[in-house]
Design a protein around this motif. Structure first.
Motif, short mmCIF file in Angstrom:
data_model
loop_
_atom_site.label_atom_id
_atom_site.label_comp_id
_atom_site.label_asym_id
_atom_site.label_seq_id
_atom_site.Cartn_x
_atom_site.Cartn_y
_atom_site.Cartn_z
N LEU A 6 38.34 33.91 34.11
CA LEU A 6 39.76 33.62 33.86
C LEU A 6 39.92 32.64 32.72
CD1 LEU A 6 40.85 33.21 37.59
CD2 LEU A 6 41.24 35.19 36.12
N ASP A 64 42.71 40.22 43.80
CA ASP A 64 42.85 41.23 42.77
C ASP A 64 44.33 41.40 42.55
OD1 ASP A 64 43.01 43.48 41.19
OD2 ASP A 64 41.40 44.53 42.21
N ASN A 65 44.82 41.09 41.35
CA ASN A 65 46.25 41.15 41.10
C ASN A 65 46.86 42.50 41.42
OD1 ASN A 65 46.42 38.51 40.32
ND2 ASN A 65 46.24 38.92 38.14
N ASP A 66 46.08 43.55 41.36
CA ASP A 66 46.60 44.87 41.65
C ASP A 66 46.85 45.07 43.14
OD1 ASP A 66 46.36 45.38 38.99
OD2 ASP A 66 44.48 46.48 39.17
N GLU A 119 44.77 32.20 34.05
CA GLU A 119 45.37 33.48 33.68
C GLU A 119 44.28 34.52 33.41
OE1 GLU A 119 44.57 31.51 29.73
OE2 GLU A 119 45.24 30.83 31.69
N ASP A 120 44.67 35.80 33.59
CA ASP A 120 43.74 36.88 33.26
C ASP A 120 43.47 36.90 31.77
OD1 ASP A 120 42.65 38.47 35.38
OD2 ASP A 120 44.65 39.21 35.83
N THR A 121 42.26 37.31 31.43
CA THR A 121 41.84 37.48 30.05
C THR A 121 41.45 38.95 29.88
OG1 THR A 121 39.52 37.04 30.56
CG2 THR A 121 40.90 35.12 30.01
N LEU A 134 35.21 36.37 38.07
CA LEU A 134 36.32 36.60 37.15
C LEU A 134 36.34 35.52 36.08
CD1 LEU A 134 39.44 37.56 39.29
CD2 LEU A 134 38.10 39.01 37.78
N ARG A 193 37.78 43.05 36.78
CA ARG A 193 38.54 43.59 37.91
C ARG A 193 38.34 45.10 38.00
NH1 ARG A 193 42.12 39.94 40.20
NH2 ARG A 193 42.76 38.22 38.87
N ASP A 219 36.68 33.04 40.99
CA ASP A 219 36.89 32.37 39.72
C ASP A 219 35.54 31.85 39.21
OD1 ASP A 219 39.12 29.64 38.75
OD2 ASP A 219 37.57 30.67 37.63
N SER A 242 38.43 39.39 32.04
CA SER A 242 38.67 39.37 33.48
C SER A 242 39.32 40.68 33.94
CB SER A 242 39.50 38.16 33.91
OG SER A 242 40.83 38.24 33.45
N LYS A 243 40.14 41.27 33.09
CA LYS A 243 40.73 42.58 33.44
C LYS A 243 39.64 43.64 33.54
CE LYS A 243 45.21 41.46 31.51
NZ LYS A 243 46.18 41.65 30.44
#
Length: 161
Positions: free
Chosen positions: A80, A5-7, A85-87, A78, A94, A112, A90-91
């Motif tokens: 992606l 999770d990018n966060d 990359e996030d779309t 996700l 998340r 993914d 996907s955001k």
């Protein structure tokens, strides 16, 4: 491929994965496919489809599945972009995963899911052409996609003995 999770930053050494039942979710803006799987067998299968209304998913339905299945972990697919990359979707997936973790008190991992829905649609088209699937079976496609997400995750993860 498991995706952080990018966060929460970059992953370090992965922690052992708890053995037992896992649920996965194929997040969509109309429906959310749900699948269950076992670390012992490394297999997963379609479970259910949860409605996703204009405002939010059917959290009562999700809570009932969590109560019934009592998973040790959760995986959210996700969607992606082609380069990872996030779309916009996907955001939202998340955000759904973070809310799912809050609602359940269970860790949520992300997987993914590029090409998963395409693979399920392709399989369904072949089955329809062969006469082994009907239009009414299309409602279960999201749950089948969730099963592929979980199956891929189970096969790529390291589990506790």
């Amino acid at each position: 491929m498991a995706v952080p999770d990018n966060d929460q930053g970059s992953p370090g050494t992965p922690a052992p994965i708890p053995a037992g039942t896992w649920l996965s979710f194929d997040f969509g803006l109309k429906r959310i496919g749900v699948a269950s799987g076992q670390t012992a067998t490394g297999t997963a299968g379609p479970l259910d489809v949860v409605a996703h209304g204009p405002q939010q998913p059917d959290w009562d339905h999700i809570r009932s599945l969590l109560k019934e299945w009592r998973p040790v972990g959760l995986v959210v697919g996700l969607p992606l972009g082609k380069d990872g990359e996030d779309t916009p979707l996907s955001k939202r997936a998340r955000a759904f995963g973070r809310r799912l973790a809050q609602e359940s008190g269970i860790s949520v991992l992300f997987q993914d899911e590029r090409l998963t829905s395409w693979a399920v649609d392709e399989e369904f088209s072949i089955q329809r052409a062969a006469g082994s699937a009907r239009r009414k079976d299309a409602a279960r496609l999201d749950a089948k996609a969730a099963a592929i997400i979980l199956q891929n995750w189970l096969q790529s993860s390291h589990h506790e003995p």
